[in-house]
Design a protein around this motif. Structure first.
Motif, short mmCIF file in Angstrom:
data_model
loop_
_atom_site.label_atom_id
_atom_site.label_comp_id
_atom_site.label_asym_id
_atom_site.label_seq_id
_atom_site.Cartn_x
_atom_site.Cartn_y
_atom_site.Cartn_z
N LYS A 75 0.83 -1.21 0.00
CA LYS A 75 0.00 0.00 0.00
C LYS A 75 0.86 1.25 0.00
O LYS A 75 0.63 2.20 -0.75
N TYR A 76 1.90 1.26 0.87
CA TYR A 76 2.81 2.40 0.91
C TYR A 76 3.49 2.59 -0.45
O TYR A 76 3.55 3.71 -0.99
N ALA A 77 3.99 1.49 -1.03
CA ALA A 77 4.69 1.57 -2.31
C ALA A 77 3.75 2.04 -3.42
O ALA A 77 4.16 2.80 -4.31
N PHE A 78 2.49 1.61 -3.37
CA PHE A 78 1.53 2.04 -4.38
C PHE A 78 1.39 3.56 -4.40
O PHE A 78 1.43 4.18 -5.47
N TRP A 79 1.25 4.17 -3.21
CA TRP A 79 1.11 5.63 -3.16
C TRP A 79 2.38 6.32 -3.64
O TRP A 79 2.33 7.35 -4.32
N GLU A 80 3.54 5.75 -3.33
CA GLU A 80 4.79 6.34 -3.80
C GLU A 80 4.90 6.23 -5.32
O GLU A 80 5.27 7.20 -6.00
N PHE A 81 4.59 5.07 -5.87
CA PHE A 81 4.67 4.89 -7.32
C PHE A 81 3.65 5.76 -8.05
O PHE A 81 3.91 6.26 -9.15
N ARG A 82 2.50 5.93 -7.40
CA ARG A 82 1.48 6.78 -8.01
C ARG A 82 1.94 8.23 -8.06
O ARG A 82 1.75 8.92 -9.07
N GLN A 83 2.57 8.69 -6.96
CA GLN A 83 3.09 10.06 -6.97
C GLN A 83 4.24 10.22 -7.96
O GLN A 83 4.46 11.30 -8.51
N ALA A 84 4.97 9.12 -8.19
CA ALA A 84 6.05 9.15 -9.19
C ALA A 84 5.50 9.03 -10.60
O ALA A 84 6.27 9.14 -11.57
N ARG A 85 4.20 8.78 -10.72
CA ARG A 85 3.53 8.61 -12.01
C ARG A 85 4.13 7.46 -12.82
O ARG A 85 4.28 7.55 -14.03
N ASN A 86 4.46 6.40 -12.11
CA ASN A 86 4.96 5.20 -12.76
C ASN A 86 3.80 4.22 -12.87
O ASN A 86 3.44 3.53 -11.91
N THR A 87 3.19 4.18 -14.05
CA THR A 87 1.97 3.39 -14.25
C THR A 87 2.22 1.91 -14.06
O THR A 87 1.41 1.20 -13.42
N TYR A 88 3.33 1.41 -14.58
CA TYR A 88 3.59 -0.03 -14.51
C TYR A 88 3.69 -0.50 -13.06
O TYR A 88 3.03 -1.46 -12.66
N LEU A 89 4.53 0.18 -12.24
CA LEU A 89 4.70 -0.24 -10.86
C LEU A 89 3.44 0.00 -10.04
O LEU A 89 3.13 -0.77 -9.12
N SER A 90 2.70 1.06 -10.35
CA SER A 90 1.43 1.31 -9.65
C SER A 90 0.46 0.17 -9.88
O SER A 90 -0.18 -0.34 -8.95
N LEU A 91 0.34 -0.27 -11.14
CA LEU A 91 -0.58 -1.36 -11.47
C LEU A 91 -0.11 -2.68 -10.86
O LEU A 91 -0.91 -3.49 -10.39
N ALA A 92 1.21 -2.89 -10.86
CA ALA A 92 1.75 -4.13 -10.30
C ALA A 92 1.46 -4.24 -8.80
O ALA A 92 1.07 -5.31 -8.31
N THR A 93 1.63 -3.13 -8.08
CA THR A 93 1.38 -3.18 -6.63
C THR A 93 -0.12 -3.25 -6.33
O THR A 93 -0.54 -3.95 -5.41
N ILE A 94 -0.94 -2.53 -7.11
CA ILE A 94 -2.38 -2.58 -6.84
C ILE A 94 -2.93 -3.97 -7.14
O ILE A 94 -3.87 -4.44 -6.49
N TRP A 95 -2.32 -4.66 -8.09
CA TRP A 95 -2.74 -6.03 -8.38
C TRP A 95 -2.42 -6.95 -7.21
O TRP A 95 -3.22 -7.81 -6.82
N SER A 96 -1.25 -6.75 -6.61
CA SER A 96 -0.88 -7.54 -5.44
C SER A 96 -1.84 -7.28 -4.28
O SER A 96 -2.24 -8.20 -3.56
N ILE A 97 -2.21 -6.01 -4.09
CA ILE A 97 -3.14 -5.66 -3.02
C ILE A 97 -4.53 -6.24 -3.30
O ILE A 97 -5.20 -6.74 -2.39
N LEU A 98 -4.94 -6.21 -4.56
CA LEU A 98 -6.26 -6.72 -4.94
C LEU A 98 -6.41 -8.19 -4.56
O LEU A 98 -7.48 -8.62 -4.09
N LYS A 99 -5.36 -8.96 -4.72
CA LYS A 99 -5.42 -10.39 -4.41
C LYS A 99 -5.55 -10.65 -2.91
O LYS A 99 -6.14 -11.66 -2.51
N SER A 100 -4.98 -9.75 -2.10
CA SER A 100 -4.99 -9.98 -0.64
C SER A 100 -6.07 -9.18 0.07
O SER A 100 -6.58 -9.59 1.12
N GLU A 101 -6.42 -8.02 -0.46
CA GLU A 101 -7.41 -7.15 0.21
C GLU A 101 -8.22 -6.38 -0.84
O GLU A 101 -8.00 -5.18 -1.05
#
Length: 390
Positions: A270-296
Motif C-alpha cells: 500500500k505504501y509503495a503504491f502511493w509512492e509509485f502513483r506520486q512518481a507517475r509510474n503506471t507499470y509499478l502502480s498497477l503491479a502493486t495494486i494487483w498484489s493488493i487486490l489479491k490480498s485485500e
C-alpha cells in the motif's frame, strides 16, 4: 579518507547526565543546515556533542557548519567522500563518544525538549531497551507545519507491529544506545549502492526491533521537512526501497508467523503504491495494486470510491472559485519553532477489524519476545560476571 576540522574530541564533562552524540549526515545541505544545527544546539539537554558528517558536499555546507561552530564548541565537522546517508551515519556512530546516539537529518528540526525527554525515558530502563522514538510534524521549506504524522504508537517488543505500522516514520526521531547500534551493524549502505536509498532508517529500526525493546515518547517533537528535491521526494526510489527493506527483513526472520508476514507485505505494498502513483509510474502502480487486490480487494474498492469523491469535490471547488472570481486564500500555518507546545497525541480511530488486527500482531510480538528472554538473561549474566571480574 576521513578529515576532521577538530581532531580532538570536545571536553563536555562539565555538563550533567550521560553524553549524547548527535549525528547529522549532510550532503549539499547549505540551505537548511544552519537551522538544523541551531535546533540541535538549543536542546534543554546540554550534554551533547554534535557531529556533522559532510558527505562529499559540493556546495557551502562545510563553510556554514564551521561558521555556526564558532558559537558552539560542541559542533564537530567530519568530511568524507560521498557514500550516501547510511555510510555517513555509520561514520558518526564510530566517531561518537556518547553513550547514546541521536540521528538528525540535515534539513529537519527538533523541539528543544526532545533529547531531554528521550534520555530521561531510556535512563529509567534496562539495557534490553535499546532506543526511544518520538513523533513528528511534516514541515515545509519555511518551517511551517503542513500536517501531523499518524498517531499510532507502540512500546516494548514491537518487531511484528513495526513491520506493518512503521511507527518511527523518519530518520530524525530515534535516540539509541550506541553499543546496540554497533551490535546490529549500524546502517546498511547497500541500498544506496543499488540506487534505492531512502529507507535505510526503516531497515535499521527493524533490525533493532528484532533484538531489543523500544520506548516511545508520544509527542510530536520532530519537524520532518518535505520539499521538492529532498530524498523523501524521490517517490520511485522510496517505494522500491521500502519493498526491499521488508523483503530482507522477512528473509532474515523466517520464524515470523504467516499472519504477520502477510500483514507486513500488504501494508508495504500500500505504501509503495502511493509512492509509485506520486512518481507517475503506471507499470509499478498497477503491479502493486494487483498484489493488493489479491490480498485485500476491499482496499481497491475504497480507493475507487474515494477517487470519485475527490473528483466531485474538485469540480465543486472549481465552480465556487469561478463564481467568486478569485482563488481560495492561503491558510495561515503555525511554524515549528520554540513556541510550539508539545502535547500527547490523540488515540487513532479504530474499527473492530483494526483492533483485532492489532491484537493479533501484539500477540505475535509477545510470543517472539518470550523466545528472546532466555537469551537476554544469559547476556545479562555474562555482562554481570565481566563487571565483577574487572
Amino acid at each position: 579518507m576521513l578529515f576532521s576540522s577538530d581532531t580532538d574530541r570536545r571536553d563536555v564533562r562539565h555538563f550533567n547526565g550521560p553524553l549524547v552524540s548527535v549525528v547529522i549526515p549532510a550532503f549539499n545541505a547549505s540551505r537548511y543546515i544552519e537551522r538544523t544545527l541551531r535546533s540541535a544546539g538549543r536542546q534543554t539537554y546540554r550534554n551533547l556533542e554534535i557531529i556533522v558528517v559532510n558527505d562529499g558536499s559540493t556546495d557551502d555546507t562545510a563553510k556554514v557548519v564551521e561558521q555556526v561552530a564558532l558559537a558552539d564548541s560542541r559542533i564537530r565537522l567530519l568530511s568524507t567522500p560521498n557514500r550516501g546517508v547510511a555510510a555517513a551515519r555509520n561514520t558518526g556512530i564510530r566517531e561518537a563518544a556518547g553513550r547514546f546516539v541521536a540521528f538528525l537529518d540535515a534539513d529537519d528540526l527538533w523541539h528543544h525538549t526532545k533529547i531531554e525527554k528521550q534520555v530521561n525515558a531510556l535512563n529509567r530502563l534496562t539495557p534490553q531497551w535499546a532506543a526511544v522514538y518520538v513523533l513528528h510534524y511534516i514541515i515545509n521549506s519555511d518551517d511551517e507545519i503542513l500536517r501531523s504524522c499518524a498517531p499510532n504508537v507502540a512500546r516494548g517488543y514491537i518487531f511484528a507491529r513495526h513491520l506493518t505500522f512503521k511507527y518511527v516514520g523518519n530518520g530524525s526521531a530515534l535516540l539509541v544506545r550506541r553499543d546496540a547500534a554497533l551490535e546490529i551493524g549500524g546502517f546498511d549502505s547497500s541500498y544506496a549502492a543499488a540506487g534505492i536509498g531512502g529507507c535505510e532508517d526503516l531497515d535499521f529500526e527493524l533490525r533493532l526491533a528484532a533484538r531489543y525493546q523500544i520506548e516511545v515518547i508520544p509527542e510530536r517533537l520532530v519537524g520532518y521537512r518535505q520539499y521538492p528535491g529532498n530524498m523523501s521526494s524521490n517517490h520511485l526510489q522510496m517505494g522500491r526501497g521500502a519493498l526491499e527493506v521488508i523483503r530482507r527483513s522477512l528473509a532474515a526472520n523466517p520464524h515470523l508467523p504467516q499472519y504477520a508476514t502477510r500483514s507486513a507485505i500488504n501494508a508495504t505494498h500500500k505504501y509503495a503504491f502511493w509512492e509509485f502513483r506520486q512518481a507517475r509510474n503506471t507499470y509499478l502502480s498497477l503491479a502493486t495494486i494487483w498484489s493488493i487486490l489479491k490480498s485485500e480487494p476491499s482496499f481497491v474498492v475504497r480507493l475507487a470510491l474515494e477517487k470519485c469523491l475527490r473528483l466531485r469535490q474538485r469540480c465543486l471547488r472549481l465552480v465556487t472559485a469561478t463564481a467568486n472570481g478569485r482563488d481560495s486564500p492561503r491558510l495561515n500555518r503555525s511554524k515549528f519553532d520554540q513556541q510550539i507546545v508539545p502535547s500527547s497525541v490523540e488515540r487513532p480511530e479504530e474499527t473492530a477489524q483494526s483492533r483485532c488486527h492489532l491484537m493479533q500482531l501484539t500477540d505475535v510480538d509477545a510470543e517472539l519476545s518470550s523466545a528472546l528472554e532466555p537469551m537476554a538473561d544469559r547476556l545479562g549474566q555474562v555482562a554481570q560476571s565481566q563487571n565483577l571480574s574487572s
